[in-house]
Design an enzyme around this catalytic site. Structure first.
Site, mmCIF file in Angstrom:
data_model
loop_
_atom_site.group_PDB
_atom_site.id
_atom_site.type_symbol
_atom_site.label_atom_id
_atom_site.label_comp_id
_atom_site.label_asym_id
_atom_site.label_seq_id
_atom_site.Cartn_x
_atom_site.Cartn_y
_atom_site.Cartn_z
ATOM 1 N N ARG A 281 100.840 75.573 79.688
ATOM 2 C CA ARG A 281 101.716 74.403 79.772
ATOM 3 C C ARG A 281 100.840 73.154 79.775
ATOM 4 N NH1 ARG A 281 105.191 77.310 78.463
ATOM 5 N NH2 ARG A 281 107.254 77.653 79.400
ATOM 6 N N GLU B 188 105.949 66.865 75.003
ATOM 7 C CA GLU B 188 106.216 67.594 73.754
ATOM 8 C C GLU B 188 107.542 67.156 73.168
ATOM 9 O OE1 GLU B 188 105.813 71.808 74.446
ATOM 10 O OE2 GLU B 188 103.777 71.592 75.168
ATOM 11 N N HIS C 198 103.295 74.278 70.111
ATOM 12 C CA HIS C 198 103.832 75.195 71.131
ATOM 13 C C HIS C 198 104.446 76.453 70.473
ATOM 14 C CE1 HIS C 198 105.602 75.395 75.464
ATOM 15 N NE2 HIS C 198 105.328 76.596 75.000
HETATM 16 C C1 GLV Z 1 106.782 79.674 76.160
HETATM 17 O O1 GLV Z 1 106.031 78.767 76.338
HETATM 18 C C2 GLV Z 1 107.294 80.485 77.213
HETATM 19 O O2 GLV Z 1 107.141 80.136 78.384
HETATM 20 O O3 GLV Z 1 107.895 81.530 76.901
#
Ligand code: GLV
Length: 318
Positions: A236, A265, A284
């Site tokens: 994250r 983001e 991401h």
């Molecule tokens: C993606 O970032 C998730 O947490 O599945």
């Protein structure tokens, strides 16, 4: 029939499971539903299937008196106020497990891409700047036999360690708890974070985002890293202090970074990190394989359906 709201189009395999028991409204947009829109849409819903781009806070759930279950289509759920849900008797579920190896693959792709300057090299070829083979042209650093520091030896960290072991890397990890399997299977050593940062050629982050891990990697931590080291974050964004990272890269305190996640983001186009050649940036996509996203949709749907029926969720968070 139960009423549920689904905040984005998800793989059909998941929708089929939901439609067997509920009347589902799906936000049709490519972008997330605006907060106010979501707030008004779930007023009379029994279930909500959401993504990490939706803010599910106390006010939102207070405004949905019938809500029994919030099913997050992701493993991380820092966007959901779980305490507020629990206080209202709302079950929360997530999708762990199925995305572990896919996300570890991506972390390793970032390690390889940064170490071997893959993206930079691609740009050079396309720009017509490849003029000859020469000894140090586009030379990077080796991944094999290097030292990798895994911050967070949970499910994903463990799979990164498996990959690192295949590359004959020395594996260090920092975690509150020891992971005996990582130690016996991959020869990983648990060390304090400061030692991990000091010794690693690659530092890769695999912790959830929590108050304790917010800006876990900041000025001080970056200054402990080797000038030749590379930081990879596929967990994250806010775990890394992005400004401090930029400064460390520009000052040559570390050599590069591979980032799949950002403090904000989508990352704004004027983010200074995007101007650096020694940074590889991704939107991401850690768990983004078709197979894995399909499995995640199925798990999220099953969590949702269990919650609607008042049953224990297959993958509960609270
Ligand atoms: C993606 O970032 C998730 O947490 O599945």
């Amino acid at each position: 029939m139960h009423r549920v709201y689904v905040t984005r189009q998800i793989p059909e395999e998941g929708m089929r499971i939901i439609r067997e028991v509920a009347e589902a409204e799906v936000w049709p947009g490519e972008l997330p539903p605006p907060y106010e829109e979501l707030r008004s849409r779930i007023v009379d819903c029994d279930g909500l299937l959401c993504l990490l781009t939706d803010r599910i806070d106390a006010e939102l759930v207070a405004n949905a008196p019938r809500l029994k279950v919030v099913s997050q289509l992701a493993v991380g759920y820092d966007n959901v106020d779980v305490g507020a849900c629990t206080a209202r008797g709302i079950r929360v579920g997530n999708t762990p497990g199925v995305l572990t190896e896919t996300t570890a693959d991506l972390a390793f792709a970032l390690i390889m891409a940064t170490a071997r300057r893959i993206v930079e090299s691609d740009r050079i070829v396309r720009a017509g700047l490849w003029r000859t083979w020469s000894p140090l042209f586009m030379a990077g650093v080796d991944v094999h036999h290097a030292v990798i520091g895994i911050v967070g030896m949970g499910r994903i960290g463990f799979e990164v360690a498996r990959r690192a072991h295949g590359f004959q890397m020395t594996i260090l990890y920092a975690d509150e708890r020891p992971n005996p399997a990582a130690e016996s299977e991959f020869g990983a050593s648990r060390v304090p974070l400061a030692e991990l940062l000091t010794r690693s050629d690659f530092v890769t982050i695999h912790t959830p985002l929590m108050p304790e891990t917010t800006h876990l990697i900041g000025i001080r931590e970056l200054s402990l890293m080797k000038p030749s080291a590379i930081l990879v974050n596929s967990a994250r964004g806010p775990i890394v202090d992005q400004r401090a990272l930029y400064d460390a890269l520009v000052a040559g305190k570390i050599a590069g970074a591979g980032l799949d996640v950002f403090e904000k983001e989508p990352v704004p186009n004027d983010e200074p990190l995007l101007r650096l050649d020694n940074v590889v940036v991704l939107p991401h996509i850690g768990s983004a394989s078709v197979a894995t996203r399909t499995k995640m949709a199925i798990i999220a749907a099953r969590n949702l359906v269990a919650g609607l029926k008042g049953e224990a969720l297959p993958h509960p968070v609270n």
